[in-house]
Design a protein around this motif. Structure first.
Motif, PDB file in Angstrom:
ATOM      1  N   UNK A   1       0.964  -1.344   0.009  1.00  0.00           N
ATOM      2  CA  UNK A   1      -0.068   0.139   0.163  1.00  0.00           C
ATOM      3  C   UNK A   1       0.796   1.170   0.141  1.00  0.00           C
ATOM      4  N   UNK A   2       0.800   1.980  -0.884  1.00  0.00           N
ATOM      5  CA  UNK A   2       1.606   3.192  -1.039  1.00  0.00           C
ATOM      6  C   UNK A   2       1.395   4.328   0.132  1.00  0.00           C
ATOM      7  N   UNK A   3       0.232   4.441   0.680  1.00  0.00           N
ATOM      8  CA  UNK A   3       0.134   5.424   1.585  1.00  0.00           C
ATOM      9  C   UNK A   3       0.665   5.112   2.932  1.00  0.00           C
ATOM     10  N   UNK A   4       0.406   3.672   3.449  1.00  0.00           N
ATOM     11  CA  UNK A   4       0.801   3.209   4.689  1.00  0.00           C
ATOM     12  C   UNK A   4       2.000   2.264   4.542  1.00  0.00           C
ATOM     13  N   UNK A   5       2.384   1.872   3.520  1.00  0.00           N
ATOM     14  CA  UNK A   5       3.641   1.008   3.424  1.00  0.00           C
ATOM     15  C   UNK A   5       3.228  -0.615   3.677  1.00  0.00           C
ATOM     16  N   UNK A   6       1.921  -0.757   4.049  1.00  0.00           N
ATOM     17  CA  UNK A   6       1.635  -2.161   4.322  1.00  0.00           C
ATOM     18  C   UNK A   6       1.911  -3.059   3.136  1.00  0.00           C
ATOM     19  N   UNK A   7       2.339  -4.204   3.547  1.00  0.00           N
ATOM     20  CA  UNK A   7       2.370  -5.331   2.656  1.00  0.00           C
ATOM     21  C   UNK A   7       1.102  -5.946   2.348  1.00  0.00           C
ATOM     22  N   UNK A   8       0.485  -5.888   1.354  1.00  0.00           N
ATOM     23  CA  UNK A   8      -0.856  -6.282   0.914  1.00  0.00           C
ATOM     24  C   UNK A   8      -0.692  -7.784   0.689  1.00  0.00           C
ATOM     25  N   UNK A   9       0.177  -8.363  -0.115  1.00  0.00           N
ATOM     26  CA  UNK A   9       0.287  -9.676  -0.537  1.00  0.00           C
ATOM     27  C   UNK A   9       1.685  -9.980  -1.278  1.00  0.00           C
ATOM     28  N   UNK A  10       1.975 -11.230  -1.265  1.00  0.00           N
ATOM     29  CA  UNK A  10       3.178 -11.630  -2.350  1.00  0.00           C
ATOM     30  C   UNK A  10       2.955 -12.884  -2.580  1.00  0.00           C
ATOM     31  N   UNK A  11       3.494 -13.407  -3.630  1.00  0.00           N
ATOM     32  CA  UNK A  11       3.490 -14.397  -4.191  1.00  0.00           C
ATOM     33  C   UNK A  11       4.993 -14.785  -4.938  1.00  0.00           C
ATOM     34  N   UNK A  12       5.258 -16.273  -5.122  1.00  0.00           N
ATOM     35  CA  UNK A  12       6.534 -16.430  -5.774  1.00  0.00           C
ATOM     36  C   UNK A  12       6.580 -17.732  -6.355  1.00  0.00           C
ATOM     37  N   UNK A  13       7.219 -18.175  -7.198  1.00  0.00           N
ATOM     38  CA  UNK A  13       7.369 -19.521  -7.878  1.00  0.00           C
ATOM     39  C   UNK A  13       8.845 -20.044  -8.042  1.00  0.00           C
ATOM     40  N   UNK A  14       9.326 -21.166  -7.662  1.00  0.00           N
ATOM     41  CA  UNK A  14      10.748 -21.385  -7.372  1.00  0.00           C
ATOM     42  C   UNK A  14      10.562 -22.421  -8.496  1.00  0.00           C
ATOM     43  N   UNK A  15      10.775 -22.255  -9.789  1.00  0.00           N
ATOM     44  CA  UNK A  15      10.849 -23.210 -10.919  1.00  0.00           C
ATOM     45  C   UNK A  15      11.567 -22.574 -12.064  1.00  0.00           C
ATOM     46  N   UNK A  16      12.829 -23.084 -12.372  1.00  0.00           N
ATOM     47  CA  UNK A  16      13.928 -22.739 -13.283  1.00  0.00           C
ATOM     48  C   UNK A  16      13.315 -22.463 -14.532  1.00  0.00           C
ATOM     49  N   UNK A  17      13.923 -21.185 -15.096  1.00  0.00           N
ATOM     50  CA  UNK A  17      13.250 -20.986 -16.524  1.00  0.00           C
ATOM     51  C   UNK A  17      11.834 -20.661 -16.493  1.00  0.00           C
ATOM     52  N   UNK A  18      11.222 -20.405 -15.765  1.00  0.00           N
ATOM     53  CA  UNK A  18       9.752 -20.075 -15.622  1.00  0.00           C
ATOM     54  C   UNK A  18       9.116 -18.840 -15.843  1.00  0.00           C
ATOM     55  N   UNK A  19      10.113 -17.910 -15.764  1.00  0.00           N
ATOM     56  CA  UNK A  19       9.531 -16.256 -15.443  1.00  0.00           C
ATOM     57  C   UNK A  19       8.812 -15.728 -16.746  1.00  0.00           C
ATOM     58  N   UNK A  20       9.290 -16.149 -17.942  1.00  0.00           N
ATOM     59  CA  UNK A  20       8.524 -15.815 -19.073  1.00  0.00           C
ATOM     60  C   UNK A  20       7.001 -16.317 -19.170  1.00  0.00           C
TER      61      UNK A  20
END
Length: 232
Positions: free
Chosen positions: A21-40
């Motif tokens: 959140x831009x005003x409060x700096x609060x983390x709203x959410x996150x996600x990640x993927x640990x998989x080689x060569x998967x970004x695209x």
């Protein structure tokens, strides 16, 4: 309408996305993927899923931050292209945050008495070379990001007067070289995270340290060398 900061981290095999959140700096959410060569193939999906899971849409995003490098050439290109595309389509500003500085911030934020240490993120750059930088707990740069060829004398100046915490994908190559130096400490399992990119991007947003959407290029640190296959 919520004003959100969307952060992308694609400099390593971990593809990571976060919302703050831009005003409060609060983390709203996150996600990640640990998989080689998967970004695209997965980055856009991760962004969509995170927005949906937090009950937001792209229209709530007011700025995009991307991990600037150094790191994987291909990963950085993918992250930069996605960030620039979003900024252009939504007509919003772009921020670029040092991969090494965000790694240092990530570790310092979770360290007891952080001011007692210097922080040295190291990213593997093949053989005995790493991309490294050294930072104080408040983010002050002690050693600018540099390609560092590791040997027993590496970082001798920093190790002479400080406790130096080393971490990142290249740190394991350095540990045997300074095994007898009690000033050197090593942390493992530390990977680049969009959450840390976002935490630093909040300050960059307030300072209006925006980058050109048209001309931005990641900070590769070294030229990328390619070879042409020999004809049979």
């Amino acid at each position: 309408m919520s004003k959100l900061l969307l952060s992308l981290e694609t400099s390593s095999p971990v593809c990571s996305v976060a919302l703050h959140h831009l005003e409060t700096g609060r983390l709203v959410g996150q996600t990640e993927l640990r998989l080689e060569k998967s970004h695209s193939s997965h980055l856009s999906l991760l962004i969509s899923q995170l927005l949906e899971n937090t009950l937001h849409t792209l229209q709530d995003v007011a700025v995009v931050a991307v991990s600037d490098g150094p790191g994987s050439y291909t990963g950085l290109r993918i992250g930069a292209a996605a960030a620039k595309g979003l900024c252009y389509a939504l007509d919003i500003p772009l921020l670029a945050i040092s991969t090494l500085q965000s790694l240092a911030h990530q570790v310092a934020a979770g360290t007891a008495r952080p001011e007692q240490y210097l922080y040295c993120p190291m990213l593997d750059a093949r053989r005995m070379e790493v991309y490294a930088g050294v930072y104080q707990a408040d983010g002050t740069e002690v050693l600018a990001p540099t390609p560092l060829l590791l040997d027993e004398t590496s970082l001798a100046e920093q190790l002479a007067g400080y406790q130096l915490l080393c971490f990142g994908s290249g740190a394991a190559k350095f540990q045997p070289l300074v095994a007898n130096n009690s000033q050197a400490g090593f942390l493992y399992g530390i990977e680049p995270s969009a959450v840390a990119v976002g935490a630093l991007a909040l300050g960059a947003y307030r300072r209006q340290e925006f980058r050109s959407v048209a001309y931005y290029e990641p900070f590769y640190l070294k030229e990328v060398y390619t070879t042409t296959p020999k004809n049979n």
